[in-house]
Design a protein around this motif. Structure first.
Motif, mmCIF file in Angstrom:
data_model
loop_
_atom_site.group_PDB
_atom_site.id
_atom_site.type_symbol
_atom_site.label_atom_id
_atom_site.label_comp_id
_atom_site.label_asym_id
_atom_site.label_seq_id
_atom_site.Cartn_x
_atom_site.Cartn_y
_atom_site.Cartn_z
ATOM 1 N N LEU A 67 -11.624 0.421 -12.984
ATOM 2 C CA LEU A 67 -10.885 1.551 -13.494
ATOM 3 C C LEU A 67 -9.808 1.454 -12.800
ATOM 4 O O LEU A 67 -8.482 1.138 -13.576
ATOM 5 C CB LEU A 67 -10.423 2.650 -13.115
ATOM 6 N N THR A 68 -9.186 0.034 -11.852
ATOM 7 C CA THR A 68 -7.890 0.107 -10.949
ATOM 8 C C THR A 68 -7.403 -0.430 -11.254
ATOM 9 O O THR A 68 -6.442 -0.534 -12.287
ATOM 10 C CB THR A 68 -8.215 0.405 -9.688
ATOM 11 N N ARG A 94 -2.877 -1.658 -18.217
ATOM 12 C CA ARG A 94 -2.406 -0.332 -19.251
ATOM 13 C C ARG A 94 -1.270 -0.576 -18.965
ATOM 14 O O ARG A 94 -0.805 0.991 -19.723
ATOM 15 C CB ARG A 94 -4.191 -0.012 -19.839
ATOM 16 N N GLY A 95 -1.098 0.324 -17.474
ATOM 17 C CA GLY A 95 -0.378 0.581 -17.860
ATOM 18 C C GLY A 95 -0.469 2.154 -17.309
ATOM 19 O O GLY A 95 0.482 2.812 -17.505
ATOM 20 N N GLY A 126 1.548 7.714 -8.700
ATOM 21 C CA GLY A 126 2.058 5.646 -8.817
ATOM 22 C C GLY A 126 1.080 6.062 -8.799
ATOM 23 O O GLY A 126 0.632 4.167 -8.310
ATOM 24 N N GLN A 127 -0.214 6.114 -8.825
ATOM 25 C CA GLN A 127 -1.660 5.748 -8.762
ATOM 26 C C GLN A 127 -2.270 5.504 -10.222
ATOM 27 O O GLN A 127 -2.040 6.253 -11.107
ATOM 28 C CB GLN A 127 -2.629 6.119 -8.031
ATOM 29 N N PRO A 145 -8.936 8.441 -14.551
ATOM 30 C CA PRO A 145 -9.963 9.379 -16.366
ATOM 31 C C PRO A 145 -9.257 9.367 -17.130
ATOM 32 O O PRO A 145 -10.346 8.774 -18.230
ATOM 33 C CB PRO A 145 -9.343 10.712 -15.826
ATOM 34 N N ARG A 146 -8.307 8.962 -17.341
ATOM 35 C CA ARG A 146 -8.042 8.230 -18.291
ATOM 36 C C ARG A 146 -7.914 6.633 -19.368
ATOM 37 O O ARG A 146 -8.661 6.282 -20.305
ATOM 38 C CB ARG A 146 -5.824 7.716 -18.660
ATOM 39 N N SER A 147 -8.199 5.606 -17.999
ATOM 40 C CA SER A 147 -8.862 4.739 -18.145
ATOM 41 C C SER A 147 -10.442 4.685 -18.329
ATOM 42 O O SER A 147 -10.999 3.667 -19.420
ATOM 43 C CB SER A 147 -8.797 3.575 -17.053
ATOM 44 N N ALA A 148 -10.928 5.992 -17.693
ATOM 45 C CA ALA A 148 -12.595 5.682 -18.622
ATOM 46 C C ALA A 148 -12.643 6.058 -19.595
ATOM 47 O O ALA A 148 -13.582 5.896 -19.970
ATOM 48 C CB ALA A 148 -13.236 7.154 -17.752
#
Length: 595
Positions: A447-448, A454-455, A461-462, A466-469
């Motif tokens: 996910l990192t 994807r930005g 700034g981390q 959850p959105r990427s998941a």
């Protein structure tokens, strides 16, 4: 001095493994859970409709249905609370099960639509037994949807497995067949336009009346033939008016086949079979005896083949004479509505990616003598290891999940590292030197890397994990990240043929030891401004009067200084500024003394 209590607390140490923090089970825990599933599989039953006849009143029947349904829920609650087993979020609304009962009673063939990536999870064996309990003349069939995601070898393995089980299976892809039909319709339209143009040219070039009459007759015949083919493929509104859906009053009355006048033959058999609900094992034995000669094929069927299977599969007495009723049953989001739309050639049923979109029972006529019954998606009671498995299987909505780490960890266990990197164009951080170099990536690492790519960033700034998941899980459910569960007895890692065909699936072991490459020095690309600044000969402190010497003026960039003025420019500013400072110092001292 440490108290005895504190000493005892320090000795009470529990080691927490990294795998337990991801929400996944260890190998020993997974084996124990599978053993419990096999021991308690006999208790996984769907609710039965109580016995009734024409003398039973509506109120008595509803009361009996409620009592039987509550008893069924108590048994499943006992499994969850006492046995500590995790069940799928089965349907707890009695009205949905009533619709299932009516679909089974009025259908000659009950088709379970399952997902090709995990057919056993979406298959309900007790539903097949209940169909035979209602009437032994009814037929069961499994329609494996999304089979285009499987390879030919994978489909052959599943066909052989279900053939041993004595179950008729058909491999089908609603999306692929819809695209194929739409492509044929476009070709037919293009051919019809070309034929019309050629006919018009022939008519204009010919001068004899007989030839023109023949050409016009041929054009009319070809046009009518193409029009009839288009009507068969598209099922326009004019042709579908003859076969309309169920009327509103029929949906309100919920009149089943056994309640109709023409269903007396089936009604004579159904109550007798429903009286003995304890003979499930005997019914399963009879089903296996009858389906010993089942022959399954591994190829993808087309629309015409599927309709022919529906017509020829049932050979016994039917609910309605001269008509075959096919009931489509399955979990939410397995493609029941998409299958109906593809068969009909038109959007008769609304579809959605959210599980449980279809809410009501619907009947649709494909052609004279063939009717489809679309049942709302029902989650059957089934055993699962973790909730992450239900999210990755599409049973639970992704947008409503609370903990994203377990399902993403399951994705990392199923999809290799190189497939993830090649799919998203990311570079996942490698294991440390003290870790296994071949270990699977963790959820945080995936996910990192995806969030940076994807930005997706938080206010601090981390990377927004959850959105990427949600994006990664939706790709997994849709099949972009493909993992196919194998039949029992087959190694899961060796079953993933799609990972071997991926161009990025080359491993270090397969490619062998890499040859050391030459340590060639990379060519440095230097900016012109940086080169002029860092390669100056007369580099001094940027003091007043020296900037012009270095060839720099504020706001004007680098300027070249003429060579004949270089000596005068270097000496005069220092002497001039020195005299000015001395005069200023003397003036201040004199003014101070005067005061």
């Amino acid at each position: 001095m440490v108290s005895p209590t504190g000493y005892a607390e320090r000795l009470n140490i529990q080691f927490v493994s990294a795998q337990s923090r991801t929400g996944l089970l260890t190998a020993q825990e997974a084996q124990h859970v599978r053993q419990l599933h096999e021991e308690n599989r006999q208790f996984l039953r769907i609710p039965r409709r109580p016995y009734w006849d024409r003398t039973t009143s509506s109120e008595d029947l509803k009361q009996a249905e409620r009592e039987s349904f509550l008893e069924w829920r108590r048994q499943l609650a006992h499994l969850e609370e006492e046995k500590k087993l995790i069940l799928t979020p089965f349907e707890r609304n009695l009205e949905f099960w009533r619709q299932l009962w009516r679909v089974i009673e009025r259908s000659d063939i009950v088709v379970q639509i399952v997902d090709a990536r995990n057919p056993l999870l979406f298959r309900c064996q007790d539903l097949e037994s209940y169909v035979k309990e209602v009437s032994n003349d009814k037929e069961n069939m499994i329609l494996i949807n999304k089979a285009d995601l499987l390879s030919e070898e994978q489909r052959a393995a599943w066909a052989q497995f279900f053939e041993k089980e004595g179950v008729k299976v058909v491999f089908w892809s609603a999306l692929a067949e819809s695209r194929r039909l739409s492509g044929e319709v476009k070709e037919l339209d293009a051919d019809s336009v070309a034929d019309d143009l050629s006919d018009s040219e022939e008519e204009s070039s010919s001068q004899e009346e007989d030839v023109t009459a023949e050409d016009s007759a041929e054009s009319i015949s070809t046009g009518s033939a193409l029009q009839s083919e288009n009507q068969c493929l598209l099922f326009d509104d004019d042709s579908s008016d003859e076969y309309e859906d169920c009327e509103d009053d029929e949906e309100d009355n919920w009149q089943t086949c056994s309640e109709d006048e023409g269903g007396d033959k089936v009604n004579a058999i159904a109550p007798k079979c429903m009286e003995s609900t304890t003979d499930t094992v005997a019914v399963q034995h009879v089903v296996q005896e009858q389906n010993r000669n089942v022959k399954n094929f591994s190829h993808l069927v087309q629309r015409n083949e599927l309709l022919e299977i529906f017509k020829t599969l049932h050979s016994g007495p039917r609910v309605k004479d001269g008509e075959v009723n096919v009931g489509l049953v399955g979990y939410p989001n397995v493609g029941k509505s998409s299958t109906i739309n593809t068969i009909l050639g038109d959007k008769k049923v609304s579809v959605s990616a959210t599980p449980g979109h279809t809410k009501h029972f619907q009947t649709l006529y494909v052609e004279p003598g063939l009717c489809l019954c679309d049942c709302p998606g029902l989650v059957m009671p089934s055993f699962v290891s973790t909730k992450a498995e239900m999210i990755c299987s599409g049973i639970l909505p992704i947008d409503q999940m609370r903990d994203h780490v377990p399902p993403i960890s399951l994705v990392c266990q199923h999809i290799p590292r190189n497939i993830l990197e090649a799919t998203y164009g990311i570079s996942i951080i490698r294991p440390r030197e003290d870790e296994d170099p071949d270990r699977k990536p963790t959820a945080e690492e995936l996910l990192t890397a995806y969030g940076y790519m994807r930005g997706f960033m938080t206010a601090h700034g981390q990377p927004d994990q959850p959105r990427s998941a949600r994006y990664v899980l939706k790709d997994y459910v849709s099949g972009k990240l493909l993992y196919c569960h194998p039949p029992p007895g087959i190694d899961p890692d060796g079953f993933q043929h799609q990972h071997e065909r991926c161009p990025g699936s080359r491993t270090v072991q397969a490619s062998g030891p890499e040859k050391p490459t030459k340590n060639t020095k990379a060519k440095q690309i230097e900016n012109v401004v940086d080169k002029s600044f860092f390669h100056q000969e007369n580099v001094r402190a940027l003091m007043k009067g020296v900037r012009a010497t270095m060839g720099y003026r504020p706001g004007s960039g680098l300027v070249s200084v003429p060579a004949h003025n270089a000596g005068s420019v270097v000496g005069k500013p220092w002497k001039k500024h020195g005299n000015r400072n001395k005069k200023e110092k003397v003036r201040r001292i004199t003014k101070h003394l005067e005061n």
